[in-house]
Design a protein around this motif. Structure first.
Motif, PDB file in Angstrom:
ATOM      1  N   ALA C 179       0.828  -1.209   0.000  1.00  0.00           N
ATOM      2  CA  ALA C 179       0.000   0.000   0.000  1.00  0.00           C
ATOM      3  C   ALA C 179       0.857   1.250   0.000  1.00  0.00           C
ATOM      4  O   ALA C 179       0.743   2.105   0.872  1.00  0.00           O
ATOM      5  CB  ALA C 179      -0.939  -0.025   1.191  1.00  0.00           C
ATOM      6  N   LEU C 192      -2.062  -4.687  -6.601  1.00  0.00           N
ATOM      7  CA  LEU C 192      -2.712  -5.995  -6.469  1.00  0.00           C
ATOM      8  C   LEU C 192      -3.276  -6.463  -7.804  1.00  0.00           C
ATOM      9  O   LEU C 192      -3.020  -7.589  -8.255  1.00  0.00           O
ATOM     10  CB  LEU C 192      -3.859  -5.900  -5.451  1.00  0.00           C
ATOM     11  N   ASN C 207      -2.936 -10.932  -0.250  1.00  0.00           N
ATOM     12  CA  ASN C 207      -3.583  -9.643   0.031  1.00  0.00           C
ATOM     13  C   ASN C 207      -2.538  -8.523   0.176  1.00  0.00           C
ATOM     14  O   ASN C 207      -1.365  -8.788   0.447  1.00  0.00           O
ATOM     15  CB  ASN C 207      -4.408  -9.767   1.332  1.00  0.00           C
ATOM     16  N   ILE C 208      -2.986  -7.307  -0.001  1.00  0.00           N
ATOM     17  CA  ILE C 208      -2.137  -6.117   0.116  1.00  0.00           C
ATOM     18  C   ILE C 208      -1.439  -6.095   1.477  1.00  0.00           C
ATOM     19  O   ILE C 208      -2.088  -6.308   2.515  1.00  0.00           O
ATOM     20  CB  ILE C 208      -3.018  -4.864  -0.061  1.00  0.00           C
ATOM     21  N   ASN C 210       0.355  -8.154   2.915  1.00  0.00           N
ATOM     22  CA  ASN C 210       0.322  -9.398   3.676  1.00  0.00           C
ATOM     23  C   ASN C 210       1.649 -10.148   3.606  1.00  0.00           C
ATOM     24  O   ASN C 210       1.739 -11.257   3.056  1.00  0.00           O
ATOM     25  CB  ASN C 210      -0.835 -10.272   3.178  1.00  0.00           C
TER      26      ASN C 210
END
Lengths: 230, 230, 230, 230, 230, 230, 230, 230
Positions: C179, C192, C207-208, C210
């Motif tokens: 992010a 993503l 996931n972002i 992660n």
């Protein structure tokens, strides 16, 4: 591991593509920025840091002072940027750029573009408050606009300024959506999509608030002569 | 009211901004297109119609034949476009444009850009299949890319080609996202946003599938000399 | 009702799927985290807490000190994580993992992956600043990359790094969108979707931000031998 | 310009990263596919074409027949794929893959994954109708699942299957969201985001309907031994 | 149950709020439309059906012919609408409305607004091809625009026409976004949000393609006198 | 104008639909809340205020103390709610509700549901930490779940808990998505859409974090007997 | 592999949760549906197939006729559904359900709910054309609505019907957003989010067009007595 | 460059379109606002500043005091606005406006509309707490609503108030979505789209929270008489 050991900076960028590397300051700590500028000092290269708050700039300055490196560091208030090293001579042979803005709130983004061009020797003038809701203001400025080689048009809200502009003049127009607005226009998405969807032919666009990117696109255009002779 | 009475065409566009008006064919009927071309014939102006299916082109041709106006109408299969009037002489002094594409599926968009440039006298070459998943293909073509004055890079999927390209060469790079993909990349949004978010400085972007717009942006850049001397 | 009574922790996870349970610290109070770690102490199990700010970590430490349980608690600054219990011996037979990042701003996420692997005995090296806008930096590091068994590639902005990487080498590549960005790339969505839309075959994504999840995916891959012999 | 002259195929992919190049058939005409397969024939390479309708496959077959090249072309009905060339011997030493699906509607995507693996010599079994709304169906199949080295879990609707699966077993689980659904789940977005948001550690995900990509990710994992010994 | 038994039509609408009920034809079958019109005939009320294809209109006409009710049914080609009953006398005391459109492609929506006004006795003129990319076209028409009491401005693409218009003249301006465009402007979202985000004060907006709704809003404004005297 | 003059509260709600009016405290100032509670006092009605921070609750309490009205005001820490007036007797004839949650982070939302039920005399038990990544935890609790008449299932991340639950038991299941997550699951959208897209039949859903709404839905179900006899 | 071998149908569903398994027909071929119904025949179980076009239903009928199994197969025109097996006796002790709809266009979804309830022995009445733009229509029907035990409210466009309804009556109200609309309301998203955001307490919602799901939710509520006595 | 030199204010707006220019205060510093008001003082023009926090208003006041210009500056607490100059006489001949709001939380937006009208001499009354979940509150107020010439209806959550209102009365209704809500209604998007999708004919909408814009739209309508006589 010290902050410094981490940096694998793109020092060859200027040689390769004619643009100095710039440091995007928003997601970096003052310590990370200072570590990069210290390397600039060692390599005797200029550096530009964008998106720095005044507080972060002051901390960077203090950190470099400890290394006695702060001398050529300069804070640019309107552009929210830091430049390291002596700014280059103006290169009038490249021509001028005009940076237009719909309203007062576009100033930070417009100033970032202006600073990034000046950092590469290009003169750019700012012309704010020419939004399309009071069209006479833009129409009255066309004589000042016409001699410029490239136009950068910043606008928030519905972002119609670049569209109207590109319908009036033949130059390259680079639209910069600005994250000024509320409701549907909050964050700059509506301005961005309005520019991409423009009915005016040949308008190009950069990311929201990306004054620096618009300046680099203008610079690529202005430096095109060197390409031709290759 | 006949179709023709409706048209308030922007015939002065070429004088004003140096670009011929083009007719976006997608949302127009063959009858509406034929009515506009008939006016072109009367004013002895050239015209370019983009986004025309082969079937619609054939109908337009038939309609103009009834008016004995079909002679200079030409269908461009790869670009899905119609040109009306004799194409102009090449203007080599403007320099060349390279239109790159990640894969075979980008060809229609790339060809539209090529046709729109040719319609204004600019020579543009196509270079497809240089996607970043097999990087050696692009790296091997750099010598052919370097002499071009402006680069138009078309890509679908994740749209990374213009980013990698703009990191390698100094010319203006115009990214054209292509609506080729599925799942998250269906419709070209991911390619568009990837280009806007690019970490390569100075990349500009046009709307998804907008080969024509990219060509007009390139033309504005190439015609910049006339601005300088004004 | 005391905080502690609430916890129905998945203590059997390690036996069942070979991964220690980790505590996601972001939406938990220091008190909730301390209550869980107290149970770890009673069961003599190690525990990993991710996404903890330095302030929250200090409070947890103070709370455990009151119980005289703070000894094996360790704060990992770059990874923003807490580990409880002695870190295990390295298990070199599993092979090494390389965690790559496009820029300095990817470090927290990359470090979280590194820490989560180390917590399971796997050695992982960090390689930052190999973004695709300066491609030579990545190409120059291929010899260091090749001996690693699994690659975790973190990138914000347009997120093209895992795509380019997966086109160059045969290993499993796990993309971690970060992010880091602004405008269209704010929040990591563009990175993503760029990774999911990748034209490189066989790239998988988590996931972002992660980093922990990517590490666990790498661990599942490295521990695959035990499956074979079942 | 003939279709064929255009193709700059990535023939070296197998050598470089151990995966055969595949042709994404959806956005290509039968003529473009036949032109690529003709080159495969000349280079005596196998080729896999995904996302081909039966009608398009028949046309490709007819075009190759004219060149007397159709012999090793095979249509795979469930997978909507075409393979060119003799399928390789099974490589049992790599281990097996299980491809699971929540319902009957996931079959095309699951079969694409199965075909892509078989094309590289890997045996993959299909297990459909194990959706989480009737949990006993999945729990009853765990003994068959456990010996497989990699699991590919396809699911539409809310996409919870890979999450539940990854909480039960230690193997690498690759989630494939499927564009089966309506309302909020139309197009597969909800399944995709549910998999990315999963509370099960170490689940990785590919693009919607990307059975081929999941297979290539599994293949990278299975071929990891060659990496280790390098 | 017959189609007719189902209808619970809002026959009192005209008495209550001064607007005739209109039938939205898009999601209804010809049979459902005919059943409603049959009730109109019985109650001797006029009725307007919007969004009807020519084929559906023909079927409705045939169904009513079987009931010998087709006489006052009229198909409006440009507006894609059906009117049932004799159109009312013009009511010049209400004043005139101007319906503007950026391009030829806005005609259907603009014509729907014109028809809906005429159905209530209000005269509305159409003025197409006044898009903002060729600003002189709009500026040249201001004298014709000024005497109108309400302006309806239809635009697709970036939708800037109502913004520019509302900055030039004092009348109420109702923006109608039109689903004409491609890429980011496909479906009319960008035009809609551009109008909502407008920097021109006092512009109001209706749903995409809602020519009928804009006409009813104009009618509410024109009929305001009756409110005053209540 | 005093704050109080403004309030047009729905005091008849309980008589009309059997639910007490509740005050949504998030977007109201302490002064606005106190003004409403003062009216409750005058009318001798109970009132429930949801989404109040501890600080705001304290201010409300102080404001009511000045009016000597604070006695029956009670702060509910876990539920972030304020109740005014004596809580009613339990109504065991309505049956029990179970409020389940995937993890510790779902507690605030689950507690809000519990409090809102208790405020209407319904007993509700909390059962946290039964997320689907460790399925045995939920399966082990089925005996406790079965006697409850209505189930409220709160979950963040991928939100699969209500789906799995509704596949196991016959009761009405109300899913409450919780805004716990990061990346694609930030804000609770993914959990919401996962529940709506559920493959389990007969699951209904309320807005993200809407514990109060789920409780009122459960109450409508439990009070259904009074409907039957009407 | 034959179609039939694939089916792992959830035959135990009725025993487990009191609802018959239904077959979602939209993404299945007539052959797949026929194969499942053939199994129903062998097990002497009833089956419901939703979302079947008339053409597909006819093909299924023909396929079953070849097996002499078509006798108890029935096509429900308004509901677009197929039922297999004799419909059960009505169970009046469960109470009645009212299915409301804003307009004629909601009929298919409302009828699907009605059919699914009838398939389980529950009587449900349809009440269309009670949209909130003509409020008197709904207010006039309240006496018919009040005796029903559960209300299912279907609405497209802005979807306000369930909100207004839940503010007027005490029963459980299940909102079903309908994909009827255009512009911002196309696809049913706006209706869905309007229902979730409702200011009326205790309204629950199912997926867009999910008439079947709403019926099953109503059935769970009506069958709640059996839960109590357990 | 001083702040003042920058301002290119649209002083001619009132003459051109009958509306005073207003200053959007949200994205401007107190210094920028003060500089504009100083110019207002010099030109002896009134000015309205919207979206100002109390703190910013105080700073502006202090800055103007230094210039001895603060006398006619007035802070409007509920509207979060500043007015400069004496407010004009009421113009009762234009008629009255009613500003309705669903709940207490809509007050700031409603008050902004009221202030902006008063700034132009128009009387506007506020009527809050008439949300559609308790319909009797709105129905009971119809007699007060009917004499008003224009209605502005503010609503957050699902935003159904303007729809219900426009179905009950014949006046122009301008919907203002309010950013009050949580989950799907956070930020006001759902209210906005609900209003645009409204099944009530002739409702128009402005941007989220745009009370000022709604007031200017009402003013354009009220001032329409001057248009007629032109």
């Amino acid at each position: 591991m010290s902050e410094r050991a981490d940096v694998r900076f793109d020092w060859e960028r200027e040689t390769r593509i004619g643009l100095c590397e710039a440091i995007w300051g928003e997601h970096k700590t003052a310590e990370q920025i200072a570590a990069i500028l210290q390397q600039s000092a060692e390599r005797q290269q200029r550096a530009l840091v964008t998106r720095v708050t005044e507080a972060k700039a002051t901390t960077v300055q203090a950190l470099l002072r400890q290394q006695q490196l702060e001398t050529p560091l300069q804070w640019h208030e309107h552009a929210h940027g830091l430049s390291y090293g002596v700014l280059p001579e103006a290169r009038p042979e490249l021509g001028e750029v005009m940076v237009l803005g719909g309203g007062t709130s576009d100033r930070t983004v417009a100033s970032e573009a202006q600073l990034a061009l000046r950092f590469h020797g290009v003169t750019a003038e700012l012309m704010l408050d020419v939004g399309v809701a009071g069209l006479h203001r833009l129409l009255g400025q066309l004589p000042r606009i016409k001699p410029c080689r490239v136009l950068i048009a910043c606008a928030g809200m519905e972002g119609a300024l670049p569209t109207v502009l590109a319908g009036l003049v033949p130059q390259p127009v680079i639209g910069v959506p600005v994250a000024v607005g509320y409701g549907v226009s909050a964050g700059g998405r509506t301005a961005l999509e309005g520019m991409l969807a423009s009915c005016a032919p040949g308008l190009t666009v950069v990311n929201i608030d990306n004054g620096y990117g618009a300046a680099m696109a203008a610079l690529r255009i202005l430096q095109i002569q060197s390409v031709r002779t290759t």
